[in-house]
Structure formats: C-alpha cells, structure tokens
Design an enzyme around this catalytic site. Structure first.
Site, short mmCIF file in Angstrom:
data_model
loop_
_atom_site.label_atom_id
_atom_site.label_comp_id
_atom_site.label_asym_id
_atom_site.label_seq_id
_atom_site.Cartn_x
_atom_site.Cartn_y
_atom_site.Cartn_z
N GLU A 94 0.82 -1.20 0.00
CA GLU A 94 0.00 0.00 0.00
C GLU A 94 0.86 1.26 0.00
O GLU A 94 1.93 1.30 0.60
CB GLU A 94 -0.92 -0.01 1.23
CG GLU A 94 -1.89 -1.18 1.18
CD GLU A 94 -2.78 -1.30 2.40
OE1 GLU A 94 -3.92 -1.74 2.22
OE2 GLU A 94 -2.36 -0.97 3.51
N CYS A 107 3.43 8.62 0.77
CA CYS A 107 3.94 7.77 1.84
C CYS A 107 4.16 6.38 1.25
O CYS A 107 3.22 5.70 0.88
CB CYS A 107 2.90 7.74 2.96
SG CYS A 107 3.32 6.63 4.30
N CYS A 114 6.38 -6.26 8.19
CA CYS A 114 7.55 -5.74 8.91
C CYS A 114 7.94 -6.74 9.98
O CYS A 114 7.08 -7.30 10.65
CB CYS A 114 7.22 -4.39 9.55
SG CYS A 114 8.62 -3.70 10.49
N CYS A 118 6.11 -4.05 16.36
CA CYS A 118 5.65 -3.02 17.30
C CYS A 118 4.19 -3.30 17.62
O CYS A 118 3.40 -3.63 16.73
CB CYS A 118 5.79 -1.62 16.70
SG CYS A 118 7.50 -1.22 16.31
N CYS A 121 1.08 -1.38 15.83
CA CYS A 121 1.16 -1.15 14.38
C CYS A 121 0.57 -2.33 13.60
O CYS A 121 0.97 -3.48 13.81
CB CYS A 121 2.63 -0.95 14.01
SG CYS A 121 2.90 -0.87 12.24
N SER A 194 11.64 7.42 8.03
CA SER A 194 11.24 7.18 9.42
C SER A 194 11.75 5.81 9.85
O SER A 194 11.59 4.83 9.14
CB SER A 194 9.72 7.23 9.52
OG SER A 194 9.30 6.83 10.80
N SER A 217 10.92 6.94 15.45
CA SER A 217 9.74 6.52 16.20
C SER A 217 10.17 6.35 17.65
O SER A 217 10.73 5.32 18.02
CB SER A 217 9.20 5.21 15.62
OG SER A 217 8.62 5.47 14.38
N LEU A 218 9.90 7.36 18.47
CA LEU A 218 10.35 7.35 19.86
C LEU A 218 9.34 6.60 20.74
O LEU A 218 9.65 5.59 21.33
CB LEU A 218 10.54 8.79 20.34
CG LEU A 218 11.00 8.97 21.78
CD1 LEU A 218 12.40 8.44 21.98
CD2 LEU A 218 10.93 10.46 22.18
N CYS A 343 -1.41 6.51 9.65
CA CYS A 343 -0.19 5.92 10.17
C CYS A 343 -0.44 4.62 10.90
O CYS A 343 -1.30 4.55 11.77
CB CYS A 343 0.43 6.83 11.22
SG CYS A 343 1.19 8.25 10.57
N1 SAH Z 1 9.03 1.42 10.33
C1 SAH Z 1 9.19 2.83 10.36
C2 SAH Z 1 8.33 3.55 9.33
C3 SAH Z 1 6.92 3.06 9.14
S1 SAH Z 1 5.80 3.33 10.45
C4 SAH Z 1 8.97 3.35 11.76
O1 SAH Z 1 8.49 2.62 12.60
O2 SAH Z 1 9.30 4.50 11.99
C5 SAH Z 1 5.42 5.07 10.28
C6 SAH Z 1 4.95 5.72 11.59
O3 SAH Z 1 3.64 5.29 11.97
C7 SAH Z 1 5.86 5.40 12.77
O4 SAH Z 1 6.16 6.54 13.53
C8 SAH Z 1 5.01 4.45 13.56
O5 SAH Z 1 5.40 4.39 14.88
C9 SAH Z 1 3.62 5.04 13.36
N2 SAH Z 1 2.54 4.14 13.73
C10 SAH Z 1 2.55 2.79 13.73
N3 SAH Z 1 1.35 2.31 14.15
C11 SAH Z 1 0.57 3.38 14.42
C12 SAH Z 1 -0.79 3.53 14.86
N4 SAH Z 1 -1.57 2.48 15.08
N5 SAH Z 1 -1.26 4.79 15.04
C13 SAH Z 1 -0.49 5.86 14.77
N6 SAH Z 1 0.78 5.78 14.33
C14 SAH Z 1 1.32 4.55 14.16
FE1 SF4 Z 2 7.59 -1.95 11.60
FE2 SF4 Z 2 7.45 0.71 11.87
FE3 SF4 Z 2 5.27 -0.82 12.22
FE4 SF4 Z 2 7.24 -0.92 14.01
S1 SF4 Z 2 5.94 0.87 13.51
S2 SF4 Z 2 6.17 -2.69 13.13
S3 SF4 Z 2 9.02 -0.67 12.73
S4 SF4 Z 2 6.38 -0.54 10.34
#
Ligand code: SAH
Ligand code: SF4
Length: 355
Positions: A94, A107, A114, A118, A121, A194, A217-218, A343
């Site tokens: 996507e 994006c 992945c 996390c 996500c 990111s 991603s903190l 996101c």
């Molecule tokens: N893997 C990379 C880039 C893809 S994720 C990373 O983790 O940075 C892009 C952004 O979406 C990241 O900041 C991630 O933490 C955020 N994200 C993931 N799941 C989310 C959710 N359910 N709601 C809001 N942001 C989310």
């Molecule tokens: Fe992967 Fe980024 Fe999603 Fe974490 S937030 S599972 S690193 S895509």
C-alpha cells in the site's frame, strides 16, 4: 529462456555499466532514466531518442512493468488516497497520497509487512514477508505520479509498510532515483525516512550521499516502556539510538523529528512530559505527536489488545505541557482513517479481521 531483469531495479551507474558492456555509449542510461522517471513511459517502444535496434535489445534484456495497480480508495474525510498494488509474486502493498494546502506527500512502503512487531502497528501485526526491490519502491512513486500528474507529488516519506533501514540499500538507491536529475529532482529536504531506530544504519545513512530528513519513532523516552511496545528496543536501547541520532544531526545539520503515538496510561503521563523535555533539550529536535489510530481491523493479542488511544483533550493538555517547556511540538492530523490509510494502519493479507 533468458531471465529478464527489471530495468527500474538498476541504479544509473549500473545501467551505464550495462551500456558499456554491450558496446554502447554510457549516456544512453541517462536517456532511458529520463524516459522512465521524467516522461513516465511504460514501454521501451515509447523511448523515442533510443535507436530502434537498441530498443529491441533492451526489450530482450529487461522488463519495464513491476507493480500492478489494483485499487484506489479515496477518503471521504480528507483528500487522502490509498493505492493498493500487487507484486509479481502476488503480495499486496500500500502507498498513500496525502495532499494538504502546501504539499502533496507520498507515503511509500519498503517491505511487505515488517519484522519488528511493534505492538501498536498493523503492519507489525501482519508479520514479515520480504523486502521490496528497488524497482518496487520506485514504481509506487511512478504509478501514482502517472495517475495524478508528474509534478503533483512534492514530498516523499518512507513511512508506509516496513522498516526502511532494514531494507537499507534499496531505500538508499530509491532516494538516489528520487533526488537524481530525473524524477523531477525531489530535494533531499523533502524526503523523510522514518525508522524505529537501528543505530548502525542511522550512522551509515549519515555517511551516505543521501542526507535526507530523519524521523525516529520514539514513543517513549523510557527503555522499559519502549521495550514493551517496540521489541527492537531490547536489541538497541534508547541511549545507543540517541547517540546515532546525535551523530546524524551533527553530520547533516538537520534536526531529528521524534514521532510519538499517544497511548493511554502508557506514555502520556507527567513523567513522560519530563523525560521528553529532557531528551529534546539535549539535541536539535522537534516532536510530532500522533493520535493512536485504531488497529481494530487486525486480529490482536497480548500487549496489542490492551492499547488504547489517549483522548483528544488529554493529548491537548500533554502538548500544552511540552510547549510550556519550550519544546517544538506539532500534532499530526489523522488523515485517511476511514480507509485504514492513516499511520500504522497499513496491512494487507490474511490477518485482517474483514478478510
Ligand atoms: N518502520 C518505520 C516507518 C513506518 S511506520 C517506523 O516505525 O518509523 C510510520 C509511523 O507510523 C511510525 O512513527 C510508527 O510508529 C507510526 N505508527 C505505527 N502504528 C501506528 C498507529 N496504530 N497509530 C499511529 N501511528 C502509528
Ligand atoms: Fe515496523 Fe514501523 Fe510498524 Fe514498528 S511501527 S512494526 S518498525 S512498520
């Protein structure tokens, strides 16, 4: 039968080397790149400046087609559009176009799924299938550009499915294509990568010719909390990641953007305000507060199941406290939530509840 290579899987230098190897002039590579990335042609036949005989040779050695556009979904709440593509081996990926008054941001995804798991996500929950090829990464841009017009996309963020720094070389080569003298020369200041935080790759990116903007991603400034919601933190604790970020900022003379998804009771407490303030004061940075987008369209278990969004009023209060501490803070608006394009909502495959 000779196996054809994907032409968009080659960097400019690799294509120049190919032309040298068949006794042709190296500048042909630049012409081909111009046709592909500037004129958005989809066949060698349309490459008017390439002699006919050479076009036949290219047809024999390469394919142009990589991804197939399956569907385009439009959000009813915003102008966001989600593009669903299928790969040659039938995976779905996507890409999301997010227009606003000042820019049109694309994006893009770097992996099918992945591996980093996390807990908040959707892409993490769907698991990992494979890295995308260079050709598949740049084709997301090309196919959307041919739909919306070639000058429409102004910014690119590597924030779709997957962890770009795990698919490091292809991500780097894609940045090379986007910033090159073809593809409308998108400036590196308009490209953001990111990452969840992989120190050695952050350092390698700083040392590469592609000094794009970096987002980390903190999601928590505390190791124990971060490890619970981002297992990668167990392997690479925050201190090591921040040291790498500090280096990146110094070398590139940019400030890092911290992304911070607001999770009720997990990372929205007063002690979190304190810890973020301390961290942000220690290096050039800003913080991007992201409302937690629902992942209810996925099958969840364990920690994932317990996560809830911080309320809008609590987010406002949290942001105010950071602002009062003179921290540069912006709140990301949730766009495309109704089409699961916001996101962290990107996921395809069998783990979706609606499948
Ligand atoms: N893997 C990379 C880039 C893809 S994720 C990373 O983790 O940075 C892009 C952004 O979406 C990241 O900041 C991630 O933490 C955020 N994200 C993931 N799941 C989310 C959710 N359910 N709601 C809001 N942001 C989310
Ligand atoms: Fe992967 Fe980024 Fe999603 Fe974490 S937030 S599972 S690193 S895509």
């Amino acid at each position: 039968m000779n196996k054809k290579n994907e032409i968009k899987g080659l960097t400019l230098t690799e294509l120049e080397n190919y032309f040298s190897s068949i006794g042709e002039k190296r500048f042909r590579a630049s012409q081909v790149f111009n046709w592909l990335y500037n004129n958005l042609v989809t066949s060698f036949e349309d490459m008017g400046t390439i002699p006919k005989k050479l076009r036949r040779k290219l047809e024999k050695d390469f394919t142009v087609k990589t991804l197939t556009l399956k569907t385009v979904q439009s959000s009813t709440q915003s102008r966001t559009k989600k593009y669903l593509f299928s790969t040659k081996d039938n995976y779905s990926i996507e890409t999301v176009l997010i227009p606003d008054s000042q820019r049109n941001t694309l994006c893009i995804s770097t992996q099918v799924g992945c591996p980093l798991d996390c807990k908040f996500c959707a892409t993490g929950i769907m698991g990992f299938k494979r890295n995308l090829t260079l050709s598949e990464i740049v084709d997301q841009y090309l196919l959307v550009a041919s739909e919306v017009g070639k000058n429409v996309i102004t910014n690119i963020v590597f924030m779709g499915m997957g962890e770009p720094l795990i698919n490091f070389q292809n991500t780097l080569d894609a940045v090379g294509v986007f910033t090159g003298r073809h593809a409308n020369r998108i400036s590196r200041r308009r490209i953001t990568v990111s990452t969840s935080g992989i120190p050695e790759k952050i350092i390698a990116l700083a040392d590469s010719p592609y000094r794009v903007k970096l987002a980390l991603s903190l999601h928590s400034a505390f190791d124990d909390v971060r490890s619970k919601i981002m297992p990668i933190n167990i392997k690479y604790p925050l201190n090591d990641v921040i040291e790498a970020i500090r280096y990146y900022g110094r070398i590139t003379d940019t400030r890092v953007m911290f992304e911070y998804v607001m999770l009720k009771g997990v990372n929205d407490r007063d002690e979190d305000v304190k810890a973020i303030t301390k961290l942000c004061r220690s290096l050039p940075s800003k913080i991007n507060i992201i409302p937690f987008n629902s992942i209810a369209h996925m099958v969840q278990d364990g920690v994932s199941k317990e996560l809830e969004p911080t309320s809008a009023s609590d987010i406002k209060a949290f942001v105010q406290k950071l602002s009062d501490n003179n921290i540069v803070v912006v709140v990301r608006s949730t766009q495309g939530d109704d089409i699961a394009a916001a996101c962290g909502q990107l996921a395809t495959d069998e783990l979706r509840v609606d499948n």
